[in-house]
Design a protein around this motif. Structure first.
Motif, PDB file in Angstrom:
ATOM      1  N   SER A 140      -1.254   3.990  -6.190  1.00  0.00           N
ATOM      2  CA  SER A 140      -2.129   3.999  -5.163  1.00  0.00           C
ATOM      3  C   SER A 140      -2.872   5.293  -3.659  1.00  0.00           C
ATOM      4  CB  SER A 140      -1.150   3.344  -3.860  1.00  0.00           C
ATOM      5  OG  SER A 140       0.309   4.044  -3.036  1.00  0.00           O
ATOM      6  N   ARG A 141      -4.127   4.930  -3.526  1.00  0.00           N
ATOM      7  CA  ARG A 141      -4.428   5.980  -2.623  1.00  0.00           C
ATOM      8  C   ARG A 141      -3.349   6.789  -1.663  1.00  0.00           C
ATOM      9  NH1 ARG A 141     -10.464   5.389   0.549  1.00  0.00           N
ATOM     10  NH2 ARG A 141     -10.391   5.245  -1.533  1.00  0.00           N
ATOM     11  N   LYS A 142      -2.547   5.692  -0.696  1.00  0.00           N
ATOM     12  CA  LYS A 142      -1.246   5.881   0.224  1.00  0.00           C
ATOM     13  C   LYS A 142      -0.359   7.069  -0.523  1.00  0.00           C
ATOM     14  CE  LYS A 142       2.087   4.483   3.364  1.00  0.00           C
ATOM     15  NZ  LYS A 142       2.401   3.227   3.864  1.00  0.00           N
ATOM     16  N   LYS A 143      -0.093   6.790  -1.787  1.00  0.00           N
ATOM     17  CA  LYS A 143       0.281   7.698  -2.276  1.00  0.00           C
ATOM     18  C   LYS A 143       0.520   9.130  -2.651  1.00  0.00           C
ATOM     19  CE  LYS A 143       4.518   7.240  -5.947  1.00  0.00           C
ATOM     20  NZ  LYS A 143       5.082   6.346  -6.806  1.00  0.00           N
ATOM     21  N   TYR A 354      -5.786   4.965 -10.048  1.00  0.00           N
ATOM     22  CA  TYR A 354      -5.103   5.396  -9.512  1.00  0.00           C
ATOM     23  C   TYR A 354      -3.478   5.284 -10.842  1.00  0.00           C
ATOM     24  CZ  TYR A 354      -6.933   5.845  -4.913  1.00  0.00           C
ATOM     25  OH  TYR A 354      -7.572   6.023  -3.661  1.00  0.00           O
ATOM     26  N   ASN A 355      -4.230   4.033 -11.741  1.00  0.00           N
ATOM     27  CA  ASN A 355      -2.578   4.111 -12.415  1.00  0.00           C
ATOM     28  C   ASN A 355      -3.257   4.866 -13.608  1.00  0.00           C
ATOM     29  OD1 ASN A 355      -1.170   1.969 -11.171  1.00  0.00           O
ATOM     30  ND2 ASN A 355      -3.329   0.202 -11.677  1.00  0.00           N
TER      31      ASN A 355
END
Length: 722
Positions: A140-143, A354-355
């Protein structure tokens, strides 16, 4: 009364000072292991190394004071050892590895750990960790942004980081073309069947070369009728610097820097990405018609090129990309993923999912390593790309695996100061069906010099490293050989070789391993690696100078290319000798008696200032195995009489030697493009490479190509280049 208070105040101050001194001198863990209350994620072959502020009492380090608990609270059977002159504890994983079905563990260090003086660890430490068997994805973008925000908050200084056996599968005795039986030279490579890019290539009829931001295609046969067939030009945003040839395709690799055009999808500001695009660009041309090459594909991968290889029609690229993560301070939603472009997939720029971004647990690196595979035999097969959060320095590739070494830092106490000590992380990736998948990782002591310091043999990975500084008595250097199995578990080692010196070159040749170290003399080590669990030094030879490239002549002879050296000073009390390089040196080593290697012949070329691209780039070496010819470009300077350091220019060109075990090193030809009365080197006349096609050797400089008959070296043709 006043005197009484002064006295009591003085006593109090002394107590405070003594208490502070006692606190500062307590046994502590160096690093943040004790401060981390969160569960740490590690790979299943994790080797724990905990460094302390003082030397430990060996009797206090045992299974009662250091242990690992599983989920049931039971102690795991792990091997505990003291390292780093008793300042570090190393904990190896269980022999069968950690149980991935019950992956939660706790590392425990108790207060029973003591120094030699009896000081205990100031408090017990427990660190919870979870074991996984593959790299986790960011997801994810947040991580991802949290990862980079941590880097920004800690204000870390990030430094940019930047293939040898004689067996059928792993040898550079054969160049890429020799292995196919063709009568023309290929690039001098490390592993047979795996080509390496270079500034000059030939396919047996034509020469392809990079000069002045363009690629020239020269018809080389017949030698007396050379001509320019075509010239590939590029815009200023692209700088070509490497070439591959695969069948009727020319692969041009270079550096590209452009502003992202707004018309490609959304504007950069809307996508929240950086507007500039710094990338490694690949342009593929169909060269069936050499006079009219046709561009058929283009691909960009964000970042600087670390390494590239060509095997079975697929080009493997490793790039390093440092995102501008500091922009998170202004835009917390910035997209920091690597970008790429591939005309086989889309006309628009792509961003890695992201993955598809993996990370190495515990990594403290603020950059990506992008691994991409381009199938040039299938113009419609999209680029395969995976990104990893981590660094990389040196690269080795076998037919089945990729290995990437990266400098990692651990804290050590040196002269009562905490200092970062560079070591190495090894990452192994499996090559399968044109895909690259992470397999395993390992931590080893010391740093890797270059690709020739690494090797794969009988499924084992072998590597030589240097730890410490050659001229720093506080951290004296030493050199080691480590042998790891297919899972990168260490199974054999040779440590503490040539203390006070560092590795200058290495060569792996099946069961034999050769290593050159240097400080004042050049020790050549002959190592037996037939038993990977118990490698041993067979012999050692000390001679003046050093070799920084080793090339196998045959099973029992090596050619060393390097420098002669001179030692001055060092006679007075406490004075250090001054080591200076002199002329370029060629050594022929006879290792038929492995216990007593000898320098059978030697050639010293020029004096101070003499240099050759071969001293730092193995691809500068021409090899004609059938004729026993070895040639390389060189610039020769002669020592100025009466001066200790001055030298004068003598020659720029190339030298060709015949080297055999029977007759040694024999100069065959001295080739130059410079004018007769040249008094300094001129770029246009600097010979960059030698190649051969059939019965002719070609010397190549930016403005000229000359052809010489291989027997007698009589000039057979020349071509002036515009």
């Amino acid at each position: 009364m006043k005197k009484k208070w002064l006295f009591l105040g003085g006593v109090t101050m002394i107590i405070i000072i003594l208490a502070s001194f006692s606190f500062l001198n307590r046994l502590k863990i160096v690093g943040n292991l004790a401060e981390n209350n969160e569960e740490v994620i590690v790979l299943n072959n994790k080797v724990w190394e905990i460094t302390f502020s003082k030397k430990l009492n060996p009797d206090s380090v045992n299974s009662r004071s250091v242990y690992i608990l599983n989920e049931k609270g039971e102690k795991e059977q792990v091997k505990i050892s003291l390292e780093n002159t008793n300042k570090s504890i190393e904990i190896q994983p269980p022999s069968k590895g950690y149980n991935l079905n019950s992956p939660h563990y706790t590392l425990v260090l108790t207060k029973d750990i003591k120094t030699k003086g009896g000081q205990n660890l100031n408090q017990s430490v427990k660190t919870a960790f979870k074991v996984i068997n593959t790299l986790p994805a960011i997801g994810s973008r947040k991580k991802l942004n949290n990862y980079f925000s941590k880097m920004s908050n800690e204000d870390r200084t990030v430094l940019a980081g930047r293939d040898m056996a004689v067996s059928e599968e792993n040898s550079s005795e054969k160049s890429s073309s020799d292995s196919a039986g063709a009568d023309y030279s290929g690039t001098n490579i490390q592993v047979a069947g795996i080509d390496e890019a270079d500034v000059v290539k030939t396919d047996g009829t034509h020469i392809y070369k990079i000069t002045d931001n363009k690629v020239q295609i020269i018809k080389a046969m017949p030698a007396d009728k050379m001509k320019m067939d075509s010239v590939l030009t590029f815009n200023q945003a692209f700088s070509p610097y490497q070439l591959f040839i695969e069948g009727n395709q020319l692969i041009v690799v270079g550096h590209s820097y452009i502003d992202t055009p707004d018309h490609i999808g959304k504007a950069a500001s809307e996508k929240k990405i950086a507007p500039a695009f710094h990338s490694t660009k690949t342009i593929v041309f169909n060269i069936e018609n050499k006079q009219k090459p046709v561009q058929i594909r283009e691909a960009d991968i964000e970042g600087s090129l670390l390494a590239s290889r060509l095997m079975d029609g697929k080009v493997y690229f490793i790039t390093s990309y440092y995102p501008e993560y500091w922009i998170l301070e202004r835009n917390k939603n910035a997209d920091l993923r690597p970008r790429y472009f591939d005309t086989a997939k889309s006309s628009e720029q792509q961003i890695v999912d992201y993955n598809e971004i993996k990370y190495f647990p515990g990594s403290q690196n603020a950059n990506y390593i992008n691994i991409a595979v381009l199938n040039v035999r299938s113009s419609r097969e999209p680029l395969s790309i995976t990104s990893y959060l981590g660094s990389g320095n040196e690269f080795y590739m076998s037919h089945n695996n990729l290995y990437l070494s990266a400098v990692s830092y651990s804290n050590e106490i040196i002269a009562d100061r905490q200092m970062p000590q560079p070591d190495t992380s090894i990452y192994k990736f499996k090559i399968k069906d044109g895909k690259v998948e992470f397999q395993a990782s390992a931590e080893i002591e010391g740093t890797v010099l270059n690709q020739f310091s690494m090797d794969e043999y009988n499924e084992n990975f072998r590597v030589v490293t240097t730890r410490g500084e050659a001229r720093d008595e506080r951290t004296p250097s030493s050199n080691s050989l480590y042998i790891l199995d297919k899972n990168l578990k260490q199974i054999g080692q040779l440590e503490d070789l040539a203390r006070g010196e560092r590795i200058y070159s290495a060569r792996f040749m099946n069961d034999r391993i050769y290593m050159v170290t240097f400080k004042e003399t050049d020790p050549l080590f002959v190592i037996d690696g037939s038993d990977p669990k118990k490698p041993s030094v067979l012999g050692e030879l000390k001679i003046p100078g050093f070799s920084n490239y080793l090339h196998p002549l045959d099973e029992n002879h090596l050619i060393g290319f390097g420098y002669d050296t001179k030692i001055t000073g060092g006679k007075g009390t406490g004075s250090q000798p001054v080591i200076t390089t002199d002329g370029v040196k060629i050594s022929l080593f006879d290792v038929s008696n492995t216990n007593k290697p000898v320098e059978k012949d030697t050639e010293i070329i020029g004096g101070r200032g003499t240099y050759s691209p071969l001293n730092y780039d193995h691809k500068a070496l021409l090899i004609h195995k059938k004729k026993n010819l070895y040639g390389f470009p060189i610039s020769i300077y002669q020592n100025k009489e009466g001066s200790q350091f001055e030298s004068t220019f003598d020659f720029q060109g190339a030298l060709v030697y015949k080297i055999t075990a029977q007759s040694g090193i024999e100069l065959q030809s001295k080739i130059t493009h410079q004018t007769e009365n040249a008094i300094y080197e001129e770029w246009e006349e600097t010979i960059e490479r030698l190649i051969y096609i059939g019965d002719h050797i070609y010397s190549i400089s930016p403005k000229k190509v000359d052809a010489y008959h291989i027997d007698g070296f009589k000039k057979a043709g020349e071509l002036e280049l515009n």
